[in-house]
Design an enzyme around this catalytic site. Structure first.
Site, PDB file in Angstrom:
ATOM      1  N   ASP A  51       0.821  -1.212   0.000  1.00 33.11           N
ATOM      2  CA  ASP A  51       0.000   0.000   0.000  1.00 33.11           C
ATOM      3  C   ASP A  51       0.852   1.258   0.000  1.00 33.11           C
ATOM      4  OD1 ASP A  51      -2.227  -1.621   0.025  1.00 33.11           O
ATOM      5  OD2 ASP A  51      -3.178  -0.598   1.721  1.00 33.11           O
ATOM      6  N   ASN A  95      -5.123  -2.185  -4.616  1.00 30.61           N
ATOM      7  CA  ASN A  95      -6.331  -2.329  -3.799  1.00 30.61           C
ATOM      8  C   ASN A  95      -6.175  -1.534  -2.511  1.00 30.61           C
ATOM      9  OD1 ASN A  95      -8.897  -3.202  -3.137  1.00 30.61           O
ATOM     10  ND2 ASN A  95      -8.234  -5.162  -2.316  1.00 30.61           N
ATOM     11  N   ASP A 297     -11.126  -2.536  11.516  1.00 27.29           N
ATOM     12  CA  ASP A 297      -9.999  -3.314  10.998  1.00 27.29           C
ATOM     13  C   ASP A 297      -9.571  -4.413  11.958  1.00 27.29           C
ATOM     14  OD1 ASP A 297      -9.762  -2.128   8.538  1.00 27.29           O
ATOM     15  OD2 ASP A 297      -8.138  -0.784   9.094  1.00 27.29           O
ATOM     16  N   GLU A 325     -11.590  -4.912   1.302  1.00 20.98           N
ATOM     17  CA  GLU A 325     -10.839  -5.764   0.376  1.00 20.98           C
ATOM     18  C   GLU A 325     -11.694  -6.904  -0.162  1.00 20.98           C
ATOM     19  OE1 GLU A 325      -7.566  -3.677   2.608  1.00 20.98           O
ATOM     20  OE2 GLU A 325      -9.647  -4.241   2.915  1.00 20.98           O
ATOM     21  N   HIS A 369      -5.347  -9.482   3.474  1.00 20.92           N
ATOM     22  CA  HIS A 369      -4.282  -9.636   4.470  1.00 20.92           C
ATOM     23  C   HIS A 369      -4.801  -9.901   5.870  1.00 20.92           C
ATOM     24  CE1 HIS A 369      -4.506  -5.073   5.444  1.00 20.92           C
ATOM     25  NE2 HIS A 369      -5.524  -5.399   4.665  1.00 20.92           N
ATOM     26  N   ARG A 370      -5.933  -9.324   6.217  1.00 23.28           N
ATOM     27  CA  ARG A 370      -6.420  -9.470   7.596  1.00 23.28           C
ATOM     28  C   ARG A 370      -6.967 -10.877   7.853  1.00 23.28           C
ATOM     29  NH1 ARG A 370      -4.607  -5.200   9.420  1.00 23.28           N
ATOM     30  NH2 ARG A 370      -4.887  -3.164   8.450  1.00 23.28           N
ATOM     31  N   LYS A 401       0.431  -6.455   1.741  1.00 21.21           N
ATOM     32  CA  LYS A 401      -0.333  -5.204   1.653  1.00 21.21           C
ATOM     33  C   LYS A 401       0.026  -4.247   2.787  1.00 21.21           C
ATOM     34  CE  LYS A 401      -5.120  -3.511   1.631  1.00 21.21           C
ATOM     35  NZ  LYS A 401      -5.018  -2.573   0.483  1.00 21.21           N
TER      36      LYS A 401
END
Length: 421
Positions: A51, A95, A297, A325, A369-370, A401
């Site tokens: 990012d 993204n 998040d 995402e 990613h999370r 990311k």
């Protein structure tokens, strides 16, 4: 890195220290503010991830001089005092929501500009239309209301502009970042509610900091990245120190996740020096009810370990994460059900009732990613009691990311806990 990646459980209590990366949210805001400043700005402890690299490359495409040194985590940006050097450019936002929203507003400071925005396929589903509507009221013209699009700019005349930020707080932050450089004062009138309000507060505080001291401070470590290692002692026992994590006076609203984990049984002890926070397990693990509207998040971190908590866990205020995402609400419900959990999915909430975990499964990460990081922490639980891996993570590389070396850091904690390294 293997794909899928087997997670090796902890058979001994967690111990050791973790050095976290710089905050993605702060780094990308600081890069934009540095570009808008009237001098060269040096940023310390900057995050280098997909990012932030996208933001750096986009700023370079717009004509800004940006120097990076990944070994020292330093970035230098030659500010242009609100000017956009390049009249026409192609901008790949990947993204990255911050890159997409912030730079869409940024380029509108130039009159007569033509900017071609593109990104990953997933970005086509992420909210941008309300920001384009607000910028259209300032004279900008976009060829579409979603990615990809071409934006023809007319400068920002200022005055009052209405914005619907109910789908993403980044839409509001984007306008706030450029508002000081409009030809006349630009006032944003929110329409409806704003999700993830602490990120707007972060933008406002950073605007004030750069106005007072544009040289830039060291970037805080990422509180969202910290959430995974904060949760680790609840999964495996023991304790871990998170070097440099600020639990007070932080720019990041996600630090409030500490209190959610306290309710789940985590004991938190702050060190007296160096901003280091010592973390240790406390009371027995228990299910919690929490509103994640402001700290969304981190909701996946709690959802992923909910099977290990005693009693139901209910997460609310998460409806807007369906347009991040991936659809994070449906995605995490699907993966938890695959693991044998009872899950009630609502538009804005999830209720998770723990059931015996089903081993030998692969977690789909949806290129998010999370998902990868959250379920990796669950996999650290020694489900069989013999240290054999029981959970695999697909596409672990998606962590690039925001936290490219997440699995390396997790591995170092495992080694320290088991080998005394």
């Amino acid at each position: 890195m293997l794909d899928p990646l087997s997670i090796v459980p902890f058979t001994r209590p967690v111990r050791g220290a973790v050095t976290l990366p710089g905050s993605k949210s702060i780094t990308n805001r600081a890069l934009v503010l540095a570009a808008l400043s009237d001098r060269t700005v040096t940023l310390g402890n900057a995050l280098f991830s997909r990012d932030t690299r996208l933001m750096v490359e986009a700023l370079r495409a717009l004509g800004f001089a940006v120097e990076t040194d990944e070994s020292t985590r330093i970035v230098r940006v030659a500010g242009q005092d609100g000017g956009i050097p390049t009249r026409e450019a192609r901008i790949d936002v990947g993204n990255a929501g911050t890159v997409a929203r912030f730079l869409t507003a940024l380029v509108c400071l130039r009159s007569g500009g033509v900017y071609h925005f593109t990104g990953d396929a997933a970005m086509r589903r992420r909210p941008i239309g309300a920001l384009l509507d607000a910028l259209a009221a300032q004279g900008a013209q976009a060829t579409a209301r979603s990615f990809p699009f071409t934006l023809r700019t007319a400068g920002l005349p200022g005055g009052e502009v209405e914005l619907d930020a109910s789908e993403s707080s980044q839409l509001l932050s984007a306008l706030l970042l450029v508002a000081p450089h409009a030809r006349t004062p630009l006032r944003v009138r929110p329409k409806g509610g704003t999700v993830s309000r602490p990120f707007v507060a972060m933008t406002e505080q950073m605007l004030a900091q750069f106005a007072a001291k544009p040289a830039g401070d060291a970037i805080e470590v990422d509180a969202t990245a910290a959430s995974y290692f904060l949760a680790l002692p609840l999964v495996a026992g023991g304790h871990v120190s998170l070097t440099g994590l600020r639990t007070v006076k932080s720019l990041q609203g996600d630090i409030e996740f500490v209190n959610v984990l306290r309710n789940a049984g985590l004991a938190v002890t702050e060190a007296d020096h160096g901003g280091e926070a010592g973390i240790a397990t406390g009371a027995p693990r228990r299910g919690v009810t929490a509103d994640f509207n402001a700290i969304s998040d981190t909701f996946l971190t709690l959802a992923a370990i909910a099977p290990l908590l005693e009693g139901p866990t209910r997460l609310t205020g998460i409806g807007h994460t369906r347009r991040q995402e991936t659809d994070r609400v449906s995605g995490v419900a699907r993966e938890l059900r695959k693991l044998g959990q009872d899950v009630v999915e609502e538009e804005d909430a999830l209720t998770i009732v723990p059931r015996p975990l089903i081993p030998d499964l692969e977690i789909e990460t949806y290129n998010d990613h999370r998902f990868a990081m959250s379920f990796a922490i669950l996999g650290c639980h020694d489900l069989r009691g013999d240290g054999r891996p029981w959970l695999r993570i697909r596409n672990p590389g998606c962590c690039a990311k925001t936290f490219p070396d997440f699995f390396d850091v997790l591995g170092k904690v495992w080694n320290n806990s088991h080998l005394g390294a």
